[in-house]
Design an enzyme around this catalytic site. Structure first.
Site, PDB file in Angstrom:
ATOM      1  N   ASP A   1      -3.729  -4.538  -9.347  1.00 24.60           N
ATOM      2  CA  ASP A   1      -4.501  -5.012  -8.197  1.00 24.60           C
ATOM      3  C   ASP A   1      -5.137  -3.832  -7.469  1.00 24.60           C
ATOM      4  O   ASP A   1      -4.651  -2.699  -7.539  1.00 24.60           O
ATOM      5  CB  ASP A   1      -3.617  -5.807  -7.235  1.00 24.60           C
TER       6      ASP A   1
ATOM      7  N   GLU B   1       0.904  -4.786  -5.685  1.00 25.80           N
ATOM      8  CA  GLU B   1       1.442  -3.581  -5.045  1.00 25.80           C
ATOM      9  C   GLU B   1       0.768  -3.312  -3.719  1.00 25.80           C
ATOM     10  O   GLU B   1       1.416  -2.873  -2.752  1.00 25.80           O
ATOM     11  CB  GLU B   1       1.272  -2.376  -5.984  1.00 25.80           C
TER      12      GLU B   1
END
Length: 381
Positions: free
Chosen positions: A63, A127
């Protein structure tokens, strides 16, 4: 699907799944940023060794933060290669590191070398919003004798990751017309007192909280006020202000302790004001929490990476703590997996316009990770 296809071509046993909120319960401090993770799969690939060697886990988050359109010379998604740099959102943080993981293993396999220990490669989600993907992978059973998280450390070796958490403070006032402001209580004025106390609290933390691997950092354990929202109309006395921010904390601190200290600072300031004493600010911990973690500098994995850094670079690595939170904290705390953060860079371009990864550092990082895998897992040629 793309990443899983890469691992399958390398003969990994591939597992792809969507995390569930149940997976996060291993971390009691986790703060969910979304209700579910549909359409956001984790991918984990396992390459079984012959046996008799240590296992290694290569973790990377897929991400990225929003690209934004301002100030970029090209599209944030261009992937442009120019002057030894690959540009684009996530190039540095941390698709460069993920590719280093993959290419390190590919180089070993292309050389005809058979590893003794298992290799796990993970592409995890979330994350940037608190580490949901790594917590899910741990809950699913993915652990190892050691782990490398190739965040953009500029090839500095980081056995320590600080913790990071977000906070929200809601300050109430009393609405009135601006012409008769004496009939109201200006929440912006009251919030300014809290902001001042937060600044004093930060200065105290910077002065008092020390860590051996953060001597180079002028303000590692800081409090940043990122958002202030208040007021609805210029001629109205604002009756509410919301302050949102980020607090980082040392691996030597428990998150509950760090949070309690911030709460005490805010409530202490409120008790000194007649209005706030009767209308206490509301403090929320929301949206983001990456726990801290540390591995001893003398740990075998740290030494193995350092030795291979010297082999590739003909120099000793700089050993420091990370300037941000990482998934290494979860691996250490909840996965019982010693984790070291080591990757390319430059880390200073992460989250910025014109983010890029340096190709030379990417290649050197790949070599160091490959050599570390060989030494850590053991092998037969």
């Amino acid at each position: 699907m793309y990443f899983s296809s890469i691992l399958k071509k390398l003969s990994f046993d591939v597992d792809m799944w969507e995390p569930s909120t149940e997976d996060m319960k291993i971390n009691p401090d986790f703060l969910a940023a979304r209700e579910d993770y549909k359409g956001s799969p984790n991918v984990a690939g396992t390459l079984k060794g012959k046996g008799g060697g240590r296992s290694i886990l290569l973790n990377g988050h897929i991400d990225v933060v929003p690209g934004g359109d301002n100030d970029w010379n090209d599209s944030p998604w261009s992937g442009k290669l120019e002057d030894g740099k690959i540009y684009g959102r996530g190039a540095c943080d941390m698709k460069g590191g993920i590719i280093a993981n993959v290419m390190a293993v590919k180089a070993i396999m292309d050389s005809g070398i058979q590893l003794n220990g298992d290799v796990i490669i993970e592409s995890v989600i979330g994350e940037e919003t608190g580490g949901a993907g790594t917590l899910s992978a741990i809950s699913r059973g993915y652990k190892a004798d050691g782990a490398i998280v190739p965040e953009p450390t500029d090839m500095q070796l980081c056995p320590v990751s600080m913790g990071v958490t977000w906070f929200r403070i809601i300050i109430k006032g009393l609405a009135a017309h601006g012409a008769t402001s004496y009939l109201g209580v200006n929440a912006i004025n009251k919030a300014s007192m809290i902001v001042q106390k937060l600044n004093e609290f930060e200065a105290k933390r910077i002065k008092e909280i020390k860590h051996e691997l953060y001597k180079h950092h002028p303000a590692p354990f800081s409090v940043n006020i990122g958002i202030i929202k208040g007021g609805i109309f210029p001629t109205s006395v604002p009756d509410e202000v919301i302050i949102e921010g980020r607090m980082s904390f040392s691996p030597d601190e428990e998150i509950s302790e760090a949070r309690r200290e911030l709460e005490n600072a805010v409530y202490g300031a409120a008790r000194e004001d007649g209005w706030l004493k009767e209308h206490m600010p509301q403090i929320e911990w929301y949206g983001f929490c990456l726990n801290s973690g540390s591995v001893d500098k003398e740990h075998a994995l740290v030494k193995t990476i350092a030795d291979n850094y010297k082999y590739v670079k003909n120099d000793d690595p700089n050993i420091v703590g990370t300037p941000w939170g990482t998934d290494a904290g979860a691996l250490i705390r909840y996965g019982n997996t010693p984790a070291v953060v080591f990757g390319p860079g430059p880390g200073g371009t992460a989250h910025k316009a014109n983010e890029y990864v340096d190709v030379e550092k990417l290649i050197e990082t790949t070599k160091i990770i490959a050599c570390t895998i060989l030494d850590w897992c053991g092998y037969e040629q």
